[in-house]
Design a protein around this motif. Structure first.
Motif, PDB file in Angstrom:
ATOM      1  N   GLU A 188      82.077  30.261  34.860  1.00 63.12           N
ATOM      2  CA  GLU A 188      82.491  29.541  35.935  1.00 63.12           C
ATOM      3  C   GLU A 188      83.765  28.797  35.512  1.00 63.12           C
ATOM      4  OE1 GLU A 188      78.884  27.891  37.338  1.00 63.12           O
ATOM      5  OE2 GLU A 188      78.299  29.239  38.489  1.00 63.12           O
ATOM      6  N   LEU A 202      83.526  36.688  38.585  1.00 63.35           N
ATOM      7  CA  LEU A 202      82.784  35.753  37.741  1.00 63.35           C
ATOM      8  C   LEU A 202      81.936  36.687  36.744  1.00 63.35           C
ATOM      9  CD1 LEU A 202      81.331  33.326  36.995  1.00 63.35           C
ATOM     10  CD2 LEU A 202      79.549  33.521  38.894  1.00 63.35           C
ATOM     11  N   LEU A 257      86.655  30.879  35.456  1.00 66.97           N
ATOM     12  CA  LEU A 257      87.253  31.625  36.699  1.00 66.97           C
ATOM     13  C   LEU A 257      87.956  30.431  37.533  1.00 66.97           C
ATOM     14  CD1 LEU A 257      87.419  33.791  38.753  1.00 66.97           C
ATOM     15  CD2 LEU A 257      85.232  33.187  39.296  1.00 66.97           C
ATOM     16  N   ALA A 299      74.286  36.626  36.508  1.00 70.94           N
ATOM     17  CA  ALA A 299      74.900  36.241  37.684  1.00 70.94           C
ATOM     18  C   ALA A 299      74.110  36.508  38.955  1.00 70.94           C
ATOM     19  CB  ALA A 299      76.320  37.011  37.825  1.00 70.94           C
ATOM     20  N   ARG A 352      77.204  31.833  31.854  1.00 74.43           N
ATOM     21  CA  ARG A 352      77.541  31.505  33.161  1.00 74.43           C
ATOM     22  C   ARG A 352      78.211  30.487  33.176  1.00 74.43           C
ATOM     23  NH1 ARG A 352      75.869  33.339  38.199  1.00 74.43           N
ATOM     24  NH2 ARG A 352      76.571  31.478  39.834  1.00 74.43           N
ATOM     25  N   HIS A 383      85.282  37.289  44.098  1.00 75.52           N
ATOM     26  CA  HIS A 383      84.955  36.234  43.311  1.00 75.52           C
ATOM     27  C   HIS A 383      83.470  36.679  42.432  1.00 75.52           C
ATOM     28  CE1 HIS A 383      82.265  32.685  42.557  1.00 75.52           C
ATOM     29  NE2 HIS A 383      83.240  32.098  42.541  1.00 75.52           N
TER      30      HIS A 383
END
Lengths: 186, 319
Positions: free
Chosen positions: A48, A34, A51, B51, A44, A30
């Motif tokens: 997300e 990402l 994904l 991230a 981001r 994961h």
């Protein structure tokens, strides 16, 4: 690469063992996936989103995955197509990456992203070097998930002021992590 | 790869992350990434950092190496220096959400030590078992994840939950035979001694467990434990070797919850412990285990924890 994946593909009848394998593989990959998605769509939030869509497609197509082969390679292919679809839908993405650039990014990133754990370790050491005020801002934005605009409102500042501070921090961290990786030859 | 880049590259990448790219910027960004391998590498690094920042422990909790001991007494939650940690996603076990909600009379006041939609966090990669000093937390391999759509598991609250991955940790000598996936947190209670120093306080721990649909033949148990420790036991490394039960001043455990097979339901577990007056630290231990002997293995596939709360409140002893 396989053909484009469609969310309309009928769901497979996965055996319990396949379901278990899927969950295990997807969870293990994961964080990597990402990062891969983010670098194709630019942030981001969109990463997300991509994904999440790709995960559903992977689930539907998991019957085609051969156990024992490289799940990450298979999954990044799915994410790539989903990111490309995301880019093509008007209003979904501000980036203007054409197919050639998407393929270039995807090819380089697929190898690069596998070393992400070393970069996290370096990042943590670099965060510790930030000034307390900078760490507080990082905590608000990244740990607590406060939007920059909301933070600006709370502090009575212009949102651009928050962005300027964030930009400075991101640049400092990028340079710090890069120095750290260079020193350790990673 | 060099370590310094044109300022314009940073400006473009930041604009993309902030959602501030103009049409012209967007075209410039595409042209830059198309033409420069170095720019692509920096672009990747920006996204890795973006991230990673969301996965790290609260930055305010990070303690520079060598200063942890000096600061330990002034904070509720302390983090071990992580620079020397094994490679991997390294984030903290519990959040720094400390709501000092003192109110009412001294007989009723309560301190919420931990609370949040998913405010428990841990490393996804390697570390030893139980924490060995007041500045540390530890446990087995776990990860913080969002909603798991295909499996039908949504966080009990908020957007994230803890996923138990394995029953071992990096460097464990003999992982074979392990079937408990554990997370720990060591909390310094000394700043609150006035609340419990007369033996009149109770800590309460609660949390929600869930799992995706698993075979009917399998059973999974959930356990929550609290250990009251004195400073010597908490800092001499004995808890690293599993001596917390033998050497604790008091302990409480609830291991009655067994997971159901419905990923839509979260099962709540609670445990409480009256603190002995000489308590210095509280060790929190939460685990999931393979309950059937013949299913025991080191891996966990879809087992989750969320909405962990820990409160310290007054409940005077009966006289």
């Amino acid at each position: 690469m396989p053909n484009a994946f469609s969310p309309d593909t009928p769901p497979p009848a996965l055996s319990p063992a396949q379901q278990e394998l899927f969950v295990r593989e997807l969870n293990a990959a994961h964080a990597l996936l990402l990062r891969y998605a983010m670098s194709l769509v630019g942030n981001r939030h969109d990463g997300e989103d991509v994904l999440q869509r790709a995960s559903v497609i992977m689930w539907r197509r998991f019957g085609e995955f051969e156990p024992g082969t490289d799940f990450v390679a298979w999954a990044t292919t799915v994410v790539f197509y989903e990111a490309r679809n995301f880019q093509r839908v008007a209003g979904h993405c501000r980036l203007k990456f054409d197919d050639d650039l998407m393929k270039t990014l995807a090819a380089e990133r697929a190898q690069h992203v596998r070393q992400w754990p070393a970069r996290v370790t370096a990042l943590q050491a670099c965060v510790e070097k930030l000034e307390p005020m900078q760490r507080n801002l990082v905590e608000e934005i990244y740990t607590r998930g406060v939007e920059a605009a909301e933070l600006a409102r709370q502090e009575g500042r212009a949102v651009q002021t928050i962005y300027n501070k964030l930009n400075f921090i991101r640049r400092a961290l990028a340079e710090c992590v890069q120095r750290s990786l260079t020193e350790t030859h990673l | 790869m060099k370590t310094e880049y044109p300022r314009g590259w940073h400006a473009l990448f930041n604009a993309a992350l902030n959602g501030e790219l103009t049409e012209v910027d967007s075209e410039r960004l595409a042209a830059l990434l198309q033409s420069s391998s170095e720019a692509r590498q920096l672009w990747f690094l920006y996204h890795d950092n973006e991230a990673g920042l969301a996965e790290l422990p609260s930055p305010a909790e990070l303690i520079p190496q060598g200063t942890a001991e000096a600061k330990a007494s002034s904070r509720w939650f302390q983090w071990r220096p992580l620079a020397a940690a094994a490679a991997g996603l390294v984030i903290g076990l519990f959040s720094a959400t400390v709501l000092a909600s003192y109110a009412m009379s001294s007989q009723e006041k309560t301190v919420t030590l931990l609370r949040g939609g998913f405010r428990i966090r841990t490393r996804a990669f390697g570390h030893r078992r139980a924490p060995a000093s007041r500045a540390s937390r530890s446990g087995d391999y776990t990860a913080v994840v969002g909603e798991q759509t295909p499996q039908g598991v949504k966080p009990a609250s908020g957007r994230r939950m803890l996923h138990f991955l394995r029953a071992d940790y990096e460097g464990k000598a003999q992982p074979e035979g392990s079937y408990f996936s554990d997370v720990y947190r060591l909390i310094d209670l000394r700043p609150y001694r006035a609340t419990y120093g007369d033996g009149g306080a109770v800590v309460q721990l609660s949390g929600s467990f869930n799992a995706f649909h698993f075979p009917e033949s399998e059973r999974y148990g959930c356990s929550m434990s609290l250990y009251a420790l004195d400073a010597a036991t908490a800092t001499n490394g004995s808890t690293r070797h599993g001596a917390e039960l033998r050497e604790s001043l008091a302990m409480a455990r609830n291991s009655r919850v067994m997971l159901d097979r419905d990923p839509k339901t979260w099962q709540r577990s609670n445990v409480e412990l009256r603190l002995p007056p000489n308590t210095d630290f509280l060790l929190v231990h939460i685990s999931v285990d393979h309950a059937n002997r013949d299913q025991r293995r080191v891996t966990f596939d879809g087992h989750y924890l969320d909405d962990v709360r820990l409160t310290l409140g007054r409940r005077p002893l009966l006289r």
